[in-house]
Scaffold this motif. Structure first.
Motif, short mmCIF file in Angstrom:
data_model
loop_
_atom_site.label_atom_id
_atom_site.label_comp_id
_atom_site.label_asym_id
_atom_site.label_seq_id
_atom_site.Cartn_x
_atom_site.Cartn_y
_atom_site.Cartn_z
N UNK A 1 1.27 -1.42 -0.02
CA UNK A 1 0.50 0.41 0.22
C UNK A 1 0.92 1.03 -0.07
N UNK A 2 1.98 1.21 1.08
CA UNK A 2 2.42 2.36 1.14
C UNK A 2 3.35 2.82 -0.55
N UNK A 5 2.09 4.34 -2.54
CA UNK A 5 1.88 5.95 -2.32
C UNK A 5 3.18 6.70 -3.01
N UNK A 6 4.76 5.49 -2.62
CA UNK A 6 5.67 6.15 -2.55
C UNK A 6 5.93 6.93 -4.61
N UNK A 7 5.26 5.69 -5.27
CA UNK A 7 5.21 5.52 -6.49
C UNK A 7 4.84 7.46 -7.09
#
Length: 50
Positions: A1-2, A5-7
């Protein structure tokens, strides 16, 4: 999931598309509001807003 968001952040940073950030945040907040209100007692009040 994170990782998602990083991508997404890397995409916005590299392509200089920071104007997309408010649109994405509003879409996430509206989606969360609809999911949370689906089975609650405040659902009729939220649906009158839309």
């Amino acid at each position: 999931m994170f990782e998602l968001f990083k991508d997404l952040w890397r995409f916005l940073k590299v392509r200089k598309k920071f104007w997309l950030l408010p649109i994405i945040l509003i879409m996430i907040m509206l989606g969360a509001l609809l999911v949370l209100a689906q089975g609650s007692a405040i659902a009729p009040f939220i649906y009158t807003l839309f």
